[in-house]
Design a protein around this motif. Sequence first.
Motif, PDB file in Angstrom:
ATOM      1  N   ALA A   1       1.146   4.311  -2.753  1.00 17.20           N
ATOM      2  CA  ALA A   1       0.935   5.716  -2.401  1.00 17.20           C
ATOM      3  C   ALA A   1       2.098   6.590  -2.838  1.00 17.20           C
ATOM      4  O   ALA A   1       1.909   7.758  -3.221  1.00 17.20           O
TER       5      ALA A   1
ATOM      6  N   GLU B   1      -8.503   8.855   2.058  1.00 16.48           N
ATOM      7  CA  GLU B   1      -9.432   7.941   1.391  1.00 16.48           C
ATOM      8  C   GLU B   1     -10.403   7.349   2.403  1.00 16.48           C
ATOM      9  O   GLU B   1     -11.609   7.273   2.163  1.00 16.48           O
ATOM     10  N   ARG B   2      -9.871   6.966   3.568  1.00 12.51           N
ATOM     11  CA  ARG B   2     -10.740   6.435   4.622  1.00 12.51           C
ATOM     12  C   ARG B   2     -11.607   7.541   5.225  1.00 12.51           C
ATOM     13  O   ARG B   2     -12.731   7.291   5.650  1.00 12.51           O
TER      14      ARG B   2
ATOM     15  N   VAL C   1       0.840  -1.202   0.000  1.00 16.58           N
ATOM     16  CA  VAL C   1       0.000   0.000   0.000  1.00 16.58           C
ATOM     17  C   VAL C   1       0.873   1.249   0.000  1.00 16.58           C
ATOM     18  O   VAL C   1       0.613   2.216  -0.737  1.00 16.58           O
TER      19      VAL C   1
ATOM     20  N   LEU D   1      -7.509   2.681  -4.008  1.00 14.59           N
ATOM     21  CA  LEU D   1      -6.748   3.843  -3.541  1.00 14.59           C
ATOM     22  C   LEU D   1      -6.177   4.622  -4.713  1.00 14.59           C
ATOM     23  O   LEU D   1      -6.238   5.865  -4.741  1.00 14.59           O
TER      24      LEU D   1
ATOM     25  N   TYR E   1      -8.022  -3.262  -2.746  1.00 20.09           N
ATOM     26  CA  TYR E   1      -7.967  -1.944  -2.114  1.00 20.09           C
ATOM     27  C   TYR E   1      -6.923  -1.044  -2.760  1.00 20.09           C
ATOM     28  O   TYR E   1      -7.136   0.166  -2.906  1.00 20.09           O
TER      29      TYR E   1
ATOM     30  N   VAL F   1      -3.948   7.225   2.239  1.00 22.22           N
ATOM     31  CA  VAL F   1      -4.857   6.220   2.796  1.00 22.22           C
ATOM     32  C   VAL F   1      -5.789   6.867   3.821  1.00 22.22           C
ATOM     33  O   VAL F   1      -6.986   6.571   3.876  1.00 22.22           O
TER      34      VAL F   1
END
Length: 272
Positions: free
Chosen positions: A151, A235-236, A147, A192, A188, A232
């Motif tokens: 990013a 996004e959350r 992840v 993202l 995911y 992240v």
Amino acid sequence: MSTEQHDADAYGQELARISHHQHEATDARFTVFQALAAVGIGHEQADDIVAKLEAGAVAGAHTWISESSPPHGSEQRFEDGWFAGVRDVASYLLRIADTTANAGRGRAASSAMLLAHFQQPHSPAPAEAPAEDPAPAPAVELDAKDVLAAAERFPWAVAAPGERHWPDGGDFLDVALSAVRPEEREGYIERLEAFVEQHRPRLEEMLRTHGPGSKPASHGRYALIGQPETLVIVERMESAPFLLRGQWEKELETVFLDDLEFVWGPRIRLSR
């Protein structure tokens, strides 16, 4: 009382009033989603309805600002500065209205899940699961390194390594990933990447105005901006704001999340 103290008190009162309005708006939005669901309106249509209402409210502010005038009898230089400021504010409000109408989805679904959680009866777990029940499928695991690598592929949203406040923001990433629900983990990283591409102008602006080297950052605030982990987090913040806030409060100081929320301007603001 000094002028600086008076200004600070006045600003504090403004923040308190803003927080009050935001809290009431969150409650009202939750009620609207419940009402729409009760008459059979699906989550996507409910999101569109509420987004249009909120964009219309911002557009109303745009009209009000655009039609304002300087005090009667002002000097020409003052009037010129006034109208220049009005144009800048009105243009910014228009961008907010456009973003509000088009950006982000999933709020109705999040509200429904939260309501279901509140309404779920609490009962003691059985001492032993029935032998005939099949074992649940193992949850998909998210690899934090994968992840983070995804990013870091977005230079318009992430500061250069030597400029970042935290060379290692693993704690922030772990908390943000804990707010990714099991059913969201598969694919995911692709989700993202799509989110970052969709919000590129907002991310560019946030890094430029509040990232490392900016005047706000020089005062020691907004330390998360420019970190790859922040992609992240935002996004959350849009997809699962209540879950993110709950997980964050268990592990980290909320001031970091509050600062980021202030700059990002999510559709649901939970800071107080």
